[in-house]
Design a protein around this motif. Sequence first.
Motif, mmCIF file in Angstrom:
data_model
loop_
_atom_site.group_PDB
_atom_site.id
_atom_site.type_symbol
_atom_site.label_atom_id
_atom_site.label_comp_id
_atom_site.label_asym_id
_atom_site.label_seq_id
_atom_site.Cartn_x
_atom_site.Cartn_y
_atom_site.Cartn_z
ATOM 1 N N PHE A 229 -31.488 76.018 22.061
ATOM 2 C CA PHE A 229 -31.254 74.573 22.064
ATOM 3 C C PHE A 229 -32.547 73.745 22.104
ATOM 4 O O PHE A 229 -32.640 72.708 21.466
ATOM 5 N N LYS A 230 -33.534 74.230 22.871
ATOM 6 C CA LYS A 230 -34.757 73.446 23.048
ATOM 7 C C LYS A 230 -35.552 73.347 21.736
ATOM 8 O O LYS A 230 -35.962 72.254 21.327
ATOM 9 N N LYS A 231 -35.730 74.505 21.076
ATOM 10 C CA LYS A 231 -36.472 74.510 19.810
ATOM 11 C C LYS A 231 -35.685 73.766 18.730
ATOM 12 O O LYS A 231 -36.267 73.092 17.870
ATOM 13 N N ALA A 232 -34.360 73.911 18.801
ATOM 14 C CA ALA A 232 -33.500 73.229 17.819
ATOM 15 C C ALA A 232 -33.653 71.719 17.919
ATOM 16 O O ALA A 232 -33.652 71.014 16.904
ATOM 17 N N LEU A 233 -33.816 71.238 19.159
ATOM 18 C CA LEU A 233 -33.977 69.795 19.383
ATOM 19 C C LEU A 233 -35.275 69.287 18.738
ATOM 20 O O LEU A 233 -35.293 68.225 18.099
ATOM 21 N N ILE A 234 -36.337 70.088 18.867
ATOM 22 C CA ILE A 234 -37.627 69.684 18.279
ATOM 23 C C ILE A 234 -37.497 69.584 16.751
ATOM 24 O O ILE A 234 -37.878 68.588 16.139
ATOM 25 N N ILE A 235 -36.917 70.655 16.139
ATOM 26 C CA ILE A 235 -36.759 70.643 14.664
ATOM 27 C C ILE A 235 -35.855 69.491 14.230
ATOM 28 O O ILE A 235 -36.125 68.820 13.233
ATOM 29 N N SER A 236 -34.791 69.245 14.998
ATOM 30 C CA SER A 236 -33.852 68.172 14.634
ATOM 31 C C SER A 236 -34.539 66.819 14.656
ATOM 32 O O SER A 236 -34.381 66.022 13.725
ATOM 33 N N LEU A 237 -35.307 66.563 15.728
ATOM 34 C CA LEU A 237 -35.975 65.262 15.829
ATOM 35 C C LEU A 237 -37.002 65.080 14.710
ATOM 36 O O LEU A 237 -37.078 64.014 14.100
ATOM 37 N N ASN A 238 -37.761 66.145 14.452
ATOM 38 C CA ASN A 238 -38.751 66.081 13.364
ATOM 39 C C ASN A 238 -38.070 65.848 12.015
ATOM 40 O O ASN A 238 -38.510 65.026 11.212
ATOM 41 N N SER A 239 -36.994 66.605 11.787
ATOM 42 C CA SER A 239 -36.279 66.476 10.510
ATOM 43 C C SER A 239 -35.674 65.082 10.373
ATOM 44 O O SER A 239 -35.670 64.503 9.285
ATOM 45 N N TYR A 240 -35.175 64.550 11.484
ATOM 46 C CA TYR A 240 -34.573 63.215 11.469
ATOM 47 C C TYR A 240 -35.607 62.166 11.065
ATOM 48 O O TYR A 240 -35.363 61.332 10.191
ATOM 49 N N LEU A 241 -36.770 62.285 11.692
ATOM 50 C CA LEU A 241 -37.852 61.335 11.411
ATOM 51 C C LEU A 241 -38.240 61.389 9.924
ATOM 52 O O LEU A 241 -38.304 60.361 9.242
ATOM 53 N N ALA A 242 -38.461 62.613 9.442
ATOM 54 C CA ALA A 242 -38.884 62.779 8.039
ATOM 55 C C ALA A 242 -37.798 62.307 7.087
ATOM 56 O O ALA A 242 -38.068 61.644 6.081
ATOM 57 N N LYS A 243 -36.541 62.639 7.420
ATOM 58 C CA LYS A 243 -35.445 62.296 6.517
ATOM 59 C C LYS A 243 -35.200 60.793 6.458
ATOM 60 O O LYS A 243 -34.900 60.249 5.385
ATOM 61 N N VAL A 244 -35.333 60.135 7.616
ATOM 62 C CA VAL A 244 -35.130 58.680 7.633
ATOM 63 C C VAL A 244 -36.170 57.993 6.738
ATOM 64 O O VAL A 244 -35.833 57.127 5.923
ATOM 65 N N ILE A 245 -37.433 58.427 6.862
ATOM 66 C CA ILE A 245 -38.495 57.835 6.028
ATOM 67 C C ILE A 245 -38.191 58.064 4.542
ATOM 68 O O ILE A 245 -38.229 57.155 3.721
ATOM 69 N N LEU A 246 -37.827 59.318 4.238
ATOM 70 C CA LEU A 246 -37.520 59.682 2.851
ATOM 71 C C LEU A 246 -36.336 58.874 2.315
ATOM 72 O O LEU A 246 -36.366 58.364 1.185
ATOM 73 N N MET A 247 -35.316 58.708 3.151
ATOM 74 C CA MET A 247 -34.105 58.012 2.690
ATOM 75 C C MET A 247 -34.341 56.526 2.506
ATOM 76 O O MET A 247 -33.761 55.911 1.611
ATOM 77 N N ILE A 248 -35.193 55.954 3.355
ATOM 78 C CA ILE A 248 -35.506 54.520 3.185
ATOM 79 C C ILE A 248 -36.232 54.320 1.844
ATOM 80 O O ILE A 248 -35.907 53.407 1.070
#
Lengths: 222, 224
Positions: free
Chosen positions: A186-205
């Motif tokens: 869960f802990k490592k998954a949270l890090i990847i999720s937050l990073n992916s969220y950040l990158a994806k939001v920028i890309l989607m905008i």
Amino acid sequence: MNVMIFLLLSIICIGLIFIIHKYFGKEELYFLAIIYAIVALMMSFKTIKIFGIDINASIIFDSGIIFILYYFIRKYKYNESKKLMLSILICMLITSMFLITTSIMIPSLYDEFNFSYQNMVLDNLPTIIIYPLSLLITMSLSSYCFRQLKEEEDYRLIKTILTIIGITFIEVLIFIYFSYAFMIGFKKALIISLNSYLAKVILMIIFTIFLNIIFKVKKVKE
Amino acid sequence: MNYIILLLESLLVCCMMILFYKQGKKRGLYLCVAIMASILCVTSFKLVDILGFQVNLGLPLVSGIFISSNIIVQKYGLDEVKKIIITFLMSSILVFLFINLTGVISRSEYNLVSNLAYDNLFAYNLSNLRIFVGGILSTSLMLYYNSYIYYYIRRSKNRLLFSNIGSMLIIQFIESTIFIILSYTFIYSSTELFGMIVIRYLIKVIVGLVGLLPVYVIVKMKDK
């Protein structure tokens, strides 16, 4: 090098939507959505390191699918977008089934790639199961929101971006967090999720802004 | 085990064709070709053991592409051949390009086993590239000739069974020979290559016979 390839893939992803908008029609967009769905599923097996953060590689073409859906809702009737969602979903399920069945076949003794193939598919079993499900939820939510936004006249771009930020959060939470949580904790998954969220939001905008420009470009084929 | 899975995959291909046709008619069949070509780009590099010889995975998909092509030619005419080949080539090339480009990007330290497996499988592996080129060349070339053979048998006999089986028996043998020679010459001995051609041909013919079911179902369906 990594950043270059990442940017190249992003440019190709939105560029192909532009080319199809300008020179081709609806049929070719269906074709592109299917290709993006399969590529996104395959890319979801890899975690890449880019700009110093770890992200899931599927985010580029995953965004492409959402924007093809956005395009469909803006340009065609609701019935067409429903057909598109169904096609993508069936395609995902069939690809998943093929990946699983082929990975459990008894390999040839000469096959040097068998171990890698089985590792890639069987280690990512939670991804194969959760990804089509998360995509279904994301597409249904996006479809509803985009239809509501179609009626809006004021500040449509800002509202679309805000909607996308929300939908991306739900998608990342369901898909990336839960599939990685089962595989690496869960802990490592949270890090990847937050990073992916950040990158994806920028890309989607960036994609949203580009897509709104694309809509203004006159089509060669109506 | 392998035989059961092959049969299951063949049935899955048949169901997919019927499902997509019901949903999208001609477009559905083209989407089917695109999906099968895309999955082939991932699965065809793995070898399995059938009757003591090496066989590439995804043979039901190769047969499925030919069956879909036959249905399109049967229902919409010979003019569609070019579009079928373009659909096949575009989906194969795009999926191969994107997946392999991702393999070049540096992997993260998280989920390392899966990342290593991905990079080992893809990332522009030379032997994979050879199999890919062999696959797209043999299939696209044979799709072209298959449509003509299918069309001419249909014109002379006008029986669905004759045109399907006739084109399948001729074309699948040539396709198997071209694919195996392009992909595996200098890797295996000539006896093994011959065995691989024969086994590949036999499996594709069996899958093709199973595929007669969607051919009949779809051809009898009426377009709205």
